[in-house]
Structure formats: structure tokens, C-alpha cells
Scaffold this motif. Structure first.
Motif, mmCIF file in Angstrom:
data_model
loop_
_atom_site.group_PDB
_atom_site.id
_atom_site.type_symbol
_atom_site.label_atom_id
_atom_site.label_comp_id
_atom_site.label_asym_id
_atom_site.label_seq_id
_atom_site.Cartn_x
_atom_site.Cartn_y
_atom_site.Cartn_z
ATOM 1 N N GLY A 120 14.529 7.201 -2.974
ATOM 2 C CA GLY A 120 14.170 6.884 -1.689
ATOM 3 C C GLY A 120 12.246 7.264 -1.436
ATOM 4 N N ARG A 121 11.876 7.337 -2.633
ATOM 5 C CA ARG A 121 10.530 7.474 -2.576
ATOM 6 C C ARG A 121 9.740 6.100 -1.947
ATOM 7 N N TRP A 122 8.782 6.207 -1.353
ATOM 8 C CA TRP A 122 8.074 5.041 -0.799
ATOM 9 C C TRP A 122 6.983 4.657 -1.860
ATOM 10 N N ASP A 123 6.467 3.158 -1.714
ATOM 11 C CA ASP A 123 5.709 2.821 -2.822
ATOM 12 C C ASP A 123 4.270 2.680 -2.393
ATOM 13 N N TYR A 124 3.447 3.996 -2.479
ATOM 14 C CA TYR A 124 2.161 4.155 -2.227
ATOM 15 C C TYR A 124 1.273 3.545 -3.174
ATOM 16 N N PRO A 125 0.023 2.898 -2.721
ATOM 17 C CA PRO A 125 -0.832 2.475 -3.534
ATOM 18 C C PRO A 125 -1.502 3.438 -4.462
ATOM 19 N N ALA A 126 -2.278 3.360 -5.299
ATOM 20 C CA ALA A 126 -2.703 4.215 -6.560
ATOM 21 C C ALA A 126 -3.850 4.660 -5.551
ATOM 22 N N LEU A 127 -3.715 6.411 -5.586
ATOM 23 C CA LEU A 127 -4.985 7.012 -4.875
ATOM 24 C C LEU A 127 -6.174 7.375 -5.827
ATOM 25 N N SER A 128 -7.263 7.660 -5.127
ATOM 26 C CA SER A 128 -8.319 8.043 -5.978
ATOM 27 C C SER A 128 -9.314 8.745 -4.928
ATOM 28 N N LEU A 129 -10.055 9.672 -5.382
ATOM 29 C CA LEU A 129 -10.911 10.484 -4.310
ATOM 30 C C LEU A 129 -12.172 9.645 -3.967
ATOM 31 N N PRO A 130 -12.620 9.524 -2.983
ATOM 32 C CA PRO A 130 -14.045 9.049 -2.554
ATOM 33 C C PRO A 130 -15.230 9.426 -3.414
ATOM 34 N N ALA A 131 -16.059 8.543 -3.360
ATOM 35 C CA ALA A 131 -17.229 9.020 -3.924
ATOM 36 C C ALA A 131 -18.195 10.079 -2.998
#
Length: 325
Positions: A120-131
Motif C-alpha cells: 500500500g505504500r505510495w511511489d514518492y520521488p527521490a527526496l533530497s535536502l535543499p541547498a
């Protein structure tokens, strides 16, 4: 039987004694009508050493000795049948090996009957912290005792997962206090709005989307001037006890029994709640993330008896917490 075996069984068998340079042709018995697998020839008696002459003048075997028995040649129909069956076995064996190799090289979810059930997990895009701006510290570094998020708050907002329809009014930009207050009951909005106006609220951003199954999600980030202001506002949401102010359309939230309390970043506080049965036309889940100078609100709702799913709600809450922590 392979082709090599068939060819060998069709030729005369040589004597076990040292063979001449070119053995003299031996008389052959007429072919029998038995199967291709006739008994092996008996051991022949010893022969005199061959002469050193050319192959066509090779000395014959000792006339006192019996000629070497020769295995009977199988009939041509039998031989052809053996060759056909041998070829068929090789082809089928090759196809079978190719099928096994193909399955073992596939992912488990690509093989029918072996696919892992979707949790049931959703497909989130790859996450990264902003500069960060130049020389700006992270919110929980030793040089940032105020626990301030120096990155653009909109870049710390969780993106929508794949397949979602994004709310055009909550597209990840700035929103006003009235939009945030609308997540709570009508009787609570006025006091909540005044409380935020009196506090040192700096920024307010939000994103919303709807999944194909009808689940609606809204994520809000509220950034204050310091961790003291964010903590005070967070605590006043729980001023009636351990349960927070109920979201719109609910009577009283309940603790989410499926939530793991240790599923959070190191320096943050996460609380999760779900509307207990019997609920009305829709079920609402919501949770808070307190991370330094920023407070996050995650709300999910879905109409119908099925209600909202715990897995995507927890996933959304955890990912937003990681972006802030």
C-alpha cells in the motif's frame, strides 16, 4: 542415445590387442532384426603383431584364430528413429534450459504467481535536502542552538507521489492563515486564527493532492521565529489534554495504535492520530511533526466505509519528518 553412440554402434569393434596400422577388413555377419542395443562383443583372442607394410598389404590375422566378432549394424529405420529422438531431446533440453535462465534473471515481481503483495505504500520521488545559503548551519548542528531551518521552507515540503492529482490551490506555494485554519472545526477557527496572528509566524506553505483511490492529502508547514514559539503553538493545540484539537468533520481523534513511536528523526517529535469507528461519511487521519522552529500538519481523508489506509499515512508522516529533521 546420442548421435555419437549411434555412429559408434554402427562400426566394427577393434580387437583389444595392439591394432595394425590399418586393420584388415573382417567378415561381417548379416544384420539381425533385434534392437539397436545388442550385447557387446566378446573379448577376442590375441593376434600376431602386424607387419610394417603399407595399409593395403597388411598381413591378415592368424588363420588359426577366429575372426573378431562384429556388432550387428542396426536397421536403417531404427537408426533414423534414434537420431530423431536424440535431436528432439537436445532441442527440448535447450528450450528448458533457456526458460529456467529466463525466469532466474527476472525480478520476483515479474514472475506470475511469485509477485510480492503490495503493502500500500505510495511511489514518492527521490527526496533530497535543499541547498542552504552560504555559511548557514543545519537546524540541529552545534552552531544552531535556535534550531532554525535556513533553507527555503517550500523546498522542505513533501512532494506529491506518482499518480496523484495535485490541488491547484495547494501547489507548494505560500498560503494564508485562513486556509490552514479551515482544517479545523468552524467553532475553533476564529480562536486558532487569532492565536497565529499573535504569534511570531514567519512562513506558511502547503501542498495537497488526491490519489486514484480517493484519498485526499494535505501537508502544511508553519515556520516561527524561534523554537520557543513553535513549541508554544504546538502545545496549545493539545491544551485540552493529550489529544489535539480535532480536525474538521471529526468529533474526537484517537491515538493511532499502529504508529511506531520510534519512527522519527532524532531531534523531532511526531504524533499520529486516526478517527476511530464508527466514523461518518469519511475517515480522517492526521499527525504533527515538531522540528525546531517549524511545525508540520499532515491530514489524510477518504470517503466511504473503507476509510483511510494506515500505511500511506505513516509513510507520508515519516518522509515529511525526515525532510525537517
Amino acid at each position: 542415445m546420442t548421435e555419437q553412440t549411434a555412429e559408434q554402434s554402427a562400426e566394427p569393434t577393434e580387437a583389444t590387442a595392439p591394432a595394425p596400422a590399418t586393420p584388415a577388413p573382417a567378415p561381417q555377419d548379416p544384420p539381425t532384426q533385434g534392437p539397436a542395443q545388442d550385447p557387446a562383443p566378446q573379448d577376442p583372442p590375441a593376434q600376431d603383431p602386424p607387419t610394417q607394410g603399407p595399409a593395403q598389404d597388411a598381413a591378415p590375422l592368424d588363420p588359426a584364430q577366429d575372426p573378431v566378432p562384429v556388432a550387428p549394424r542396426p536397421p536403417r529405420p531404427v537408426l533414423r528413429a534414434v537420431l530423431r529422438w536424440t535431436a528432439a531431446v537436445l532441442v527440448l533440453g535447450g528450450l528448458g534450459a533457456g526458460t529456467v535462465a529466463g525466469i532466474t534473471s527476472m525480478k520476483r515481481t515479474d514472475v506470475p504467481g511469485l509477485a510480492t503483495r503490495d503493502d500500500g505504500r505510495w511511489d514518492y520521488p527521490a527526496l533530497s535536502l535543499p541547498a542552504l545559503p552560504a555559511d548557514a548551519p543545519r537546524p540541529y548542528s552545534d552552531s544552531n542552538t535556535a534550531e532554525v531551518h535556513h533553507a527555503d521552507l517550500r523546498r522542505l515540503l513533501l512532494p506529491a507521489p506518482a499518480g496523484a492529482t495535485v490541488d491547484k490551490k495547494l501547489d507548494g506555494g505560500w498560503v494564508d492563515i485562513a486556509r490552514y485554519a479551515a482544517e479545523y472545526g468552524k467553532d475553533d477557527r476564529a480562536a486558532l486564527t487569532q492565536r497565529l496572528k499573535d504569534s511570531a509566524l514567519r512562513h506558511l506553505t502547503a501542498r495537497g493532492w488526491t490519489m486514484p483511490d480517493g484519498t485526499s492529502s494535505r501537508v502544511y508547514l508553519l515556520q516561527f521565529n524561534s523554537v520557543a514559539y513553535s513549541t508554544e503553538f504546538h502545545d496549545r493545540l493539545f491544551e485540552d489534554g493529550s489529544l489535539p484539537l480535532p480536525p474538521a468533520g471529526t468529533d474526537e481523534p484517537a491515538f493511532d495504535e499502529d504508529w511506531a513511536s520510534d519512527a522519527r528523526a532524532e531531534f523531532t517529535t511526531v504524533r499520529a492520530y486516526s478517527e476511530a469507528e464508527p466514523y461518518g461519511a469519511e475517515q480522517v487521519r492526521h499527525g504533527y511533526v515538531l522540528a525546531g522552529d517549524t511545525l508540520a500538519l499532515v491530514v489524510q481523508s477518504r470517503k466511504g466505509k473503507a476509510g483511510t489506509e494506515a500505511v500511506p499515512f505513516h509513510q507520508t508522516l515519516i518522509l515529511q519528518d525526515q525532510l525537517l529533521g
